[in-house]
Scaffold this active site. Structure first.
Site, mmCIF file in Angstrom:
data_model
loop_
_atom_site.group_PDB
_atom_site.id
_atom_site.type_symbol
_atom_site.label_atom_id
_atom_site.label_comp_id
_atom_site.label_asym_id
_atom_site.label_seq_id
_atom_site.Cartn_x
_atom_site.Cartn_y
_atom_site.Cartn_z
ATOM 1 N N SER A 27 -8.864 43.165 0.639
ATOM 2 C CA SER A 27 -7.415 43.145 0.807
ATOM 3 C C SER A 27 -6.987 41.788 1.387
ATOM 4 O O SER A 27 -7.315 40.755 0.817
ATOM 5 C CB SER A 27 -6.977 44.314 1.682
ATOM 6 O OG SER A 27 -5.596 44.511 1.644
ATOM 7 N N ASP A 84 -6.565 51.864 -7.387
ATOM 8 C CA ASP A 84 -5.759 50.993 -6.529
ATOM 9 C C ASP A 84 -4.468 50.618 -7.252
ATOM 10 O O ASP A 84 -4.487 49.961 -8.294
ATOM 11 C CB ASP A 84 -6.569 49.741 -6.186
ATOM 12 C CG ASP A 84 -5.954 48.906 -5.080
ATOM 13 O OD1 ASP A 84 -4.756 49.086 -4.783
ATOM 14 O OD2 ASP A 84 -6.679 48.070 -4.509
ATOM 15 N N HIS A 88 -6.123 52.042 -2.813
ATOM 16 C CA HIS A 88 -6.505 50.780 -2.184
ATOM 17 C C HIS A 88 -7.475 50.995 -1.028
ATOM 18 O O HIS A 88 -8.402 50.198 -0.816
ATOM 19 C CB HIS A 88 -5.244 50.061 -1.698
ATOM 20 C CG HIS A 88 -5.510 48.729 -1.080
ATOM 21 N ND1 HIS A 88 -6.071 47.678 -1.776
ATOM 22 C CD2 HIS A 88 -5.294 48.264 0.185
ATOM 23 C CE1 HIS A 88 -6.188 46.621 -0.978
ATOM 24 N NE2 HIS A 88 -5.722 46.957 0.208
#
Length: 395
Positions: free
Chosen positions: A170, A336, A366
């Site tokens: 991320s 995601d 995610h």
């Protein structure tokens, strides 16, 4: 160079996060000097908090850099306790005999510049203020590249010239990718999970709503709320921001399957103040964050993610990715909807020495990069198990 470590008891700011200088929970601290910022100006006398596991080899060739996501910190593994309100966010991956085997690897995890768990951020004392008050609204706009610049300086202080692996997911994946673009000769292997080469319009839109929620809180005071009494920071706005974000972190299918239209037990959502179960779930995650994170740091780091673009000033994304010389693995999460498999595929396709994109099948959206620890570990072992290669020439 040796680090300059400090042991200053922390004072929790109004929003519940810890100020820079908190020495509890195994953190170490290094003052890295001034950081010149991409946008102009500089941050003076920057301090970086970090944790380590294992021992650096005499040649320094076994160092692994682990980079956390938006609301993570340096506490990658270990129990919750003083200085660490939550357990490690990748518990089980680091330690003797584990995927990041500390009998072999020296693992370093810094708290990001702009954060609120020990590194210089908005809740840190401003060295330019007469009374040592926190930066608050005076904290400058910083980019992912500024954060990597600070981490490069920390690496220099630790005597690490080259990382055997830089890994992050991320927001941590953004920094890992920038490391490999900015400092290709210092990154031997690269592992990016659930990230993107450049923030998209959709991602910026979601971030914009979160930032507005904080700024519209009556207790935000333009970012200068640290003098307020205990519990008087912009908690409501930060909680709304977390609710928005957490919805994007999980998949539509999981939310519908897990909660659907179920009411929260003992409550009637059809009138009055009763909630659906999914509302209670989001309330829970909002409450957890407001007790451990600083709203100004949330704003600064969210803006930083919006700044992410490996192609800025480099001739575009393809040219930026083409600078990477590290042996690379890229992993996406199948469900995601925030950093989609397609965006991760773009990274994999653009890096010269990259294995085919790995797609981790997971219903968790995610957050799968945090949940699917076993699958992440398998890719780590595969990447680290390959023999080391000499540094490649930079582009």
């Amino acid at each position: 160079m040796s680090t300059q470590e400090v042991s200053v008891p922390a004072v929790p700011p109004a929003s519940g996060a810890w100020r820079a200088g908190d020495s509890r929970g195994g953190r170490k601290f290094s003052r890295i000097g001034n950081v010149t910022l991409e946008r102009g100006g500089r941050l003076d006398d920057v301090e970086m908090a970090y944790e380590t596991w294992g021992t650096l080899s005499p040649t320094g060739d076994n160092a692994v850099l682990v980079l956390h996501a938006l609301t993570g910190d340096s506490h990658v593994t270990g129990d919750a306790g003083p200085g660490h309100p939550t357990p490690g966010w990748w518990n089980g991956l680091i330690g003797p005999g584990r995927e990041l085997d500390t009998d072999r690897w020296f693992v370093v995890a810094p708290n990001v510049l702009g954060g609120c768990q020990g590194s210089t951020g908005p809740s840190s004392p401003d060295p330019g203020s007469a009374d040592g008050s926190p930066y608050g609204s005076r904290f400058p706009y910083i980019t992912v590249r500024d954060q990597v610049t600070a981490e490069v300086a920390l690496s220099d202080r630790l005597g690490i010239d080259r990382w055997a692996l830089v890994v992050g997911g991320s927001m941590g994946g953004m920094r890992a990718l920038e490391w490999a673009v900015m400092e290709p000769e210092r990154v031997e292997r690269l592992f990016v999970l659930a990230s993107t080469a450049a923030a998209t319009g959709d991602q910026i839109a979601w971030c914009s709503a979160q930032m507005m929620a904080i700024r519209c809180d009556a207790n935000f005071h333009g970012g200068d709320y640290y003098g307020a009494g205990p519990g008087e920071g912009p908690h409501n706005g930060l909680g709304v921001a977390r609710r928005i974000a957490h919805t994007t972190y999980r998949s539509e299918a999981e939310i519908n399957l897990r909660f659907g239209r179920l009411p929260q037990p003992g409550e009637n959502p059809l009138g009055g103040d009763g909630r659906f179960a999914v509302e209670s779930y989001l309330d829970h995650h909002a409450d957890k964050l407001t007790h451990r994170f600083d709203a100004n740091s949330y704003l600064v780091l969210t803006q930083t993610m919006n700044s992410h673009d490996v192609g800025r000033g480099r001739g575009g994304v393809a040219a930026g990715l083409g600078r990477v010389t590290a042996r690379t693995a890229i992993a996406a999460i199948s469900s995601d909807r925030l950093y989609t498999p397609g965006q991760n595929a773009e990274i994999a396709a653009g890096i010269p020495d990259c294995a085919p994109l790995r797609v981790i099948d997971s219903p968790y959206g995610h957050d799968g990069f945090l949940v699917e620890v076993e699958r992440v570990g398998e890719i780590l072992v595969e990447l680290l198990g390959e023999p080391a290669q000499p540094a490649l020439a930079t582009h």
